[in-house]
Design a protein around this motif. Structure first.
Motif, PDB file in Angstrom:
ATOM      1  N   GLU A 153       2.146  -4.180  -1.344  1.00 10.05           N
ATOM      2  CA  GLU A 153       0.777  -3.788  -0.983  1.00 10.05           C
ATOM      3  C   GLU A 153       0.711  -3.388   0.496  1.00 10.05           C
ATOM      4  O   GLU A 153       0.072  -2.403   0.855  1.00 10.05           O
ATOM      5  CB  GLU A 153      -0.200  -4.947  -1.249  1.00 10.05           C
ATOM      6  CG  GLU A 153      -0.577  -5.090  -2.718  1.00 10.05           C
ATOM      7  CD  GLU A 153      -1.398  -6.348  -2.989  1.00 10.05           C
ATOM      8  OE1 GLU A 153      -1.583  -7.168  -2.051  1.00 10.05           O
ATOM      9  OE2 GLU A 153      -1.829  -6.521  -4.139  1.00 10.05           O
ATOM     10  N   LYS A 154       1.380  -4.164   1.345  1.00  8.60           N
ATOM     11  CA  LYS A 154       1.402  -3.866   2.784  1.00  8.60           C
ATOM     12  C   LYS A 154       2.099  -2.535   3.042  1.00  8.60           C
ATOM     13  O   LYS A 154       1.622  -1.699   3.839  1.00  8.60           O
ATOM     14  CB  LYS A 154       2.114  -4.997   3.538  1.00  8.60           C
ATOM     15  CG  LYS A 154       2.035  -4.880   5.062  1.00  8.60           C
ATOM     16  CD  LYS A 154       2.697  -6.075   5.739  1.00  8.60           C
ATOM     17  CE  LYS A 154       2.705  -5.925   7.249  1.00  8.60           C
ATOM     18  NZ  LYS A 154       3.445  -7.027   7.903  1.00  8.60           N
ATOM     19  N   MET A 155       3.238  -2.308   2.358  1.00  5.00           N
ATOM     20  CA  MET A 155       3.959  -1.029   2.506  1.00  5.00           C
ATOM     21  C   MET A 155       3.065   0.141   2.108  1.00  5.00           C
ATOM     22  O   MET A 155       3.012   1.162   2.798  1.00  5.00           O
ATOM     23  CB  MET A 155       5.218  -1.027   1.631  1.00  5.00           C
ATOM     24  CG  MET A 155       6.379  -1.798   2.201  1.00  5.00           C
ATOM     25  SD  MET A 155       7.819  -1.593   1.118  1.00  5.00           S
ATOM     26  CE  MET A 155       8.982  -2.690   1.930  1.00  5.00           C
ATOM     27  N   ASN A 156       2.366  -0.013   0.986  1.00  7.04           N
ATOM     28  CA  ASN A 156       1.489   1.056   0.509  1.00  7.04           C
ATOM     29  C   ASN A 156       0.375   1.353   1.513  1.00  7.04           C
ATOM     30  O   ASN A 156       0.047   2.520   1.751  1.00  7.04           O
ATOM     31  CB  ASN A 156       0.896   0.691  -0.860  1.00  7.04           C
ATOM     32  CG  ASN A 156       1.823   1.051  -2.015  1.00  7.04           C
ATOM     33  OD1 ASN A 156       1.984   2.216  -2.352  1.00  7.04           O
ATOM     34  ND2 ASN A 156       2.446   0.067  -2.616  1.00  7.04           N
ATOM     35  N   ARG A 157      -0.198   0.307   2.110  1.00 13.44           N
ATOM     36  CA  ARG A 157      -1.261   0.498   3.119  1.00 13.44           C
ATOM     37  C   ARG A 157      -0.724   1.264   4.328  1.00 13.44           C
ATOM     38  O   ARG A 157      -1.368   2.180   4.828  1.00 13.44           O
ATOM     39  CB  ARG A 157      -1.815  -0.863   3.578  1.00 13.44           C
ATOM     40  CG  ARG A 157      -2.796  -1.502   2.623  1.00 13.44           C
ATOM     41  CD  ARG A 157      -3.626  -2.581   3.303  1.00 13.44           C
ATOM     42  NE  ARG A 157      -2.840  -3.578   4.009  1.00 13.44           N
ATOM     43  CZ  ARG A 157      -2.324  -4.673   3.448  1.00 13.44           C
ATOM     44  NH1 ARG A 157      -2.486  -4.890   2.150  1.00 13.44           N
ATOM     45  NH2 ARG A 157      -1.641  -5.546   4.176  1.00 13.44           N
ATOM     46  N   ILE A 158       0.467   0.863   4.780  1.00  9.74           N
ATOM     47  CA  ILE A 158       1.073   1.513   5.955  1.00  9.74           C
ATOM     48  C   ILE A 158       1.406   2.978   5.650  1.00  9.74           C
ATOM     49  O   ILE A 158       1.163   3.864   6.474  1.00  9.74           O
ATOM     50  CB  ILE A 158       2.322   0.721   6.406  1.00  9.74           C
ATOM     51  CG1 ILE A 158       1.867  -0.550   7.141  1.00  9.74           C
ATOM     52  CG2 ILE A 158       3.227   1.562   7.306  1.00  9.74           C
ATOM     53  CD1 ILE A 158       2.949  -1.559   7.374  1.00  9.74           C
ATOM     54  N   ILE A 159       1.945   3.224   4.478  1.00 11.48           N
ATOM     55  CA  ILE A 159       2.270   4.610   4.078  1.00 11.48           C
ATOM     56  C   ILE A 159       1.003   5.466   4.084  1.00 11.48           C
ATOM     57  O   ILE A 159       0.988   6.576   4.621  1.00 11.48           O
ATOM     58  CB  ILE A 159       2.956   4.642   2.694  1.00 11.48           C
ATOM     59  CG1 ILE A 159       4.376   4.042   2.791  1.00 11.48           C
ATOM     60  CG2 ILE A 159       3.025   6.074   2.147  1.00 11.48           C
ATOM     61  CD1 ILE A 159       5.006   3.701   1.446  1.00 11.48           C
ATOM     62  N   LYS A 160      -0.087   4.940   3.506  1.00  6.45           N
ATOM     63  CA  LYS A 160      -1.328   5.719   3.402  1.00  6.45           C
ATOM     64  C   LYS A 160      -1.961   6.003   4.771  1.00  6.45           C
ATOM     65  O   LYS A 160      -2.681   6.985   4.928  1.00  6.45           O
ATOM     66  CB  LYS A 160      -2.328   5.002   2.482  1.00  6.45           C
ATOM     67  CG  LYS A 160      -1.949   5.131   1.019  1.00  6.45           C
ATOM     68  CD  LYS A 160      -2.955   4.525   0.089  1.00  6.45           C
ATOM     69  CE  LYS A 160      -2.416   4.434  -1.338  1.00  6.45           C
ATOM     70  NZ  LYS A 160      -1.890   5.698  -1.860  1.00  6.45           N
ATOM     71  N   ARG A 161      -1.690   5.145   5.751  1.00  8.45           N
ATOM     72  CA  ARG A 161      -2.197   5.397   7.107  1.00  8.45           C
ATOM     73  C   ARG A 161      -1.565   6.665   7.697  1.00  8.45           C
ATOM     74  O   ARG A 161      -2.201   7.429   8.407  1.00  8.45           O
ATOM     75  CB  ARG A 161      -1.865   4.216   8.023  1.00  8.45           C
ATOM     76  CG  ARG A 161      -2.977   3.190   8.108  1.00  8.45           C
ATOM     77  CD  ARG A 161      -2.655   2.149   9.159  1.00  8.45           C
ATOM     78  NE  ARG A 161      -2.778   0.813   8.605  1.00  8.45           N
ATOM     79  CZ  ARG A 161      -2.124  -0.238   9.056  1.00  8.45           C
ATOM     80  NH1 ARG A 161      -1.256  -0.116  10.044  1.00  8.45           N
ATOM     81  NH2 ARG A 161      -2.313  -1.418   8.518  1.00  8.45           N
ATOM     82  N   VAL A 162      -0.273   6.846   7.399  1.00  9.42           N
ATOM     83  CA  VAL A 162       0.466   7.982   7.963  1.00  9.42           C
ATOM     84  C   VAL A 162       0.449   9.182   7.017  1.00  9.42           C
ATOM     85  O   VAL A 162       0.325  10.336   7.440  1.00  9.42           O
ATOM     86  CB  VAL A 162       1.929   7.569   8.282  1.00  9.42           C
ATOM     87  CG1 VAL A 162       2.695   8.714   8.932  1.00  9.42           C
ATOM     88  CG2 VAL A 162       1.964   6.328   9.173  1.00  9.42           C
ATOM     89  N   VAL A 163       0.578   8.902   5.718  1.00 11.32           N
ATOM     90  CA  VAL A 163       0.564   9.952   4.684  1.00 11.32           C
ATOM     91  C   VAL A 163      -0.508   9.559   3.648  1.00 11.32           C
ATOM     92  O   VAL A 163      -0.239   8.796   2.721  1.00 11.32           O
ATOM     93  CB  VAL A 163       1.946  10.081   3.990  1.00 11.32           C
ATOM     94  CG1 VAL A 163       1.928  11.190   2.942  1.00 11.32           C
ATOM     95  CG2 VAL A 163       3.043  10.335   5.006  1.00 11.32           C
ATOM     96  N   PRO A 164      -1.748  10.040   3.827  1.00 11.09           N
ATOM     97  CA  PRO A 164      -2.868   9.595   2.981  1.00 11.09           C
ATOM     98  C   PRO A 164      -2.624   9.710   1.473  1.00 11.09           C
ATOM     99  O   PRO A 164      -3.115   8.879   0.705  1.00 11.09           O
ATOM    100  CB  PRO A 164      -4.025  10.507   3.419  1.00 11.09           C
ATOM    101  CG  PRO A 164      -3.692  10.869   4.828  1.00 11.09           C
ATOM    102  CD  PRO A 164      -2.201  10.970   4.879  1.00 11.09           C
ATOM    103  N   GLU A 165      -1.855  10.718   1.051  1.00 16.38           N
ATOM    104  CA  GLU A 165      -1.596  10.895  -0.386  1.00 16.38           C
ATOM    105  C   GLU A 165      -0.379  10.111  -0.871  1.00 16.38           C
ATOM    106  O   GLU A 165      -0.044  10.112  -2.054  1.00 16.38           O
ATOM    107  CB  GLU A 165      -1.376  12.386  -0.700  1.00 16.38           C
ATOM    108  CG  GLU A 165      -2.573  13.271  -0.411  1.00 16.38           C
ATOM    109  CD  GLU A 165      -3.801  12.889  -1.219  1.00 16.38           C
ATOM    110  OE1 GLU A 165      -3.658  12.677  -2.436  1.00 16.38           O
ATOM    111  OE2 GLU A 165      -4.888  12.784  -0.617  1.00 16.38           O
TER     112      GLU A 165
END
Length: 326
Positions: free
Chosen positions: A226-238
């Motif tokens: 979940e944390k990885m997904n949040r961080i990814i979406k901050r940099v790459v929204p999609e």
């Protein structure tokens, strides 16, 4: 025209590199499945209830899930009644047809990677330790570079397993691509963040991220993903555009159970089935579709770097059933 006849016309007597890889990679499964079906036909002079009971057992022993086996056999029985077929030798094409019509018709499933058009494509790789995740990342990176001409970076996000970071770094070195890594036991999400920043700054097309495979501690793994997904979406929204679950085909029903558990923890967009060349039970592909309705996107048909193949239903049917087509 049924699947069986179409596949025969498409592949029998013709050879392509992909075709040869499927045949070689599914050799164990094909020999086991075909010999059992042919032996079953030889034991019965006519089709009866005992024949169907044995057919059910063969399919279950090939790792096709029980629910799907019941669907397949019910469809075969209907066809046999409709066509008034008595001879067991005349039923092979119907068995193959029904197995794969059910797979193909339930829903449309793409095997293509969902690449971002104008942004970084992030692929998150999940799966238990021992499934072949790190090697699969290397094979997938190679495939994307060779076939799509894309610029690829990898991130060593499995900071939990001893040696995982160095194993991925070694593969990256062989492929001449960058590997972003942190310390063993460190925070995997910080590794992913660093990799995202470097991939964006360096104009990379694809970032493939390794993750820990400790399914026995589901709460920790869920929080980590979940944390990885949040961080990814901050940099790459999609992003992540793909979350691929790596499953070892040789583990059979245990591998399917893992897939079910992982699908509860995070959104899986596709399955990569490794070590298909090492199992005699090729029906696991049908079982995964039945249990999860998630597409198998790639299958591992050997140990070479180019033995990871995009899943192709018709090639798979031919590879699994070619001994029935001769």
């Amino acid at each position: 025209m049924g699947f069986f006849q179409k596949i025969k016309e498409t592949f029998v007597g013709k050879s392509t590199k992909q075709n040869e890889k499927y045949v070689a990679g599914l050799d164990k499964s094909s020999a086991s499945f075909s010999s059992k079906i042919n032996a079953l036909a030889a034991r019965y002079r006519e089709i009866n209830d005992e024949y169907f009971d044995e057919l059910e057992n063969i399919l279950i022993m090939s790792d096709v899930g029980v629910n799907m086996v019941m669907k397949i056999v019910d469809e075969i029985k209907k066809e046999v009644r409709l066509e008034n077929i008595k001879d067991p030798h005349a039923i092979n094409d119907i068995i193959v047809d029904k197995m794969f019509v059910i797979y193909a018709n339930d829903s449309y499933m793409t095997t293509k990677i969902n690449y971002a058009e104008n942004d970084l494509t992030v692929i998150l790789m999940v799966g238990v330790n021992g499934a072949g995740k790190t090697t699969t990342i290397a094979k997938l990176a190679n495939k994307i570079m060779q076939e799509e001409g894309k610029k690829v970076m990898v991130a060593a996000g499995d900071t939990f397993r001893a040696g995982a970071i160095e194993q991925l770094a070694e593969w990256a070195n062989r492929l001449n691509i960058p590997c972003v890594k942190g310390k063993e036991g460190g925070d995997p999400s910080s590794v992913i963040f660093d990799a995202l920043e470097q991939a964006k700054a360096g104009g990379y097309d694809v970032l493939i991220c390794d993750t820990a495979g400790r399914l026995q501690n589901k709460v920790n793994l869920m929080k980590e993903l979940e944390k990885m997904n949040r961080i990814i979406k901050r940099v790459v929204p999609e992003g992540p555009q793909e979350t691929l679950l790596v499953v070892d085909a040789t583990t059979g029903q245990n591998g399917i159970s893992q897939a079910v558990e992982f699908s509860k923890i995070t959104d899986i967009t596709g399955i990569v089935l490794t070590k298909m060349d090492g199992t005699a039970k090729g029906g696991i592909i049908l079982s995964i579709k039945d249990m999860l309705n998630i597409p198998v996107k790639f299958i591992g048909l050997g140990e070479k770097i180019d033995d990871l193949q995009e899943f192709d239903l018709e090639q798979y049917i031919y590879g699994l059933c070619n001994d029935l087509m001769e």
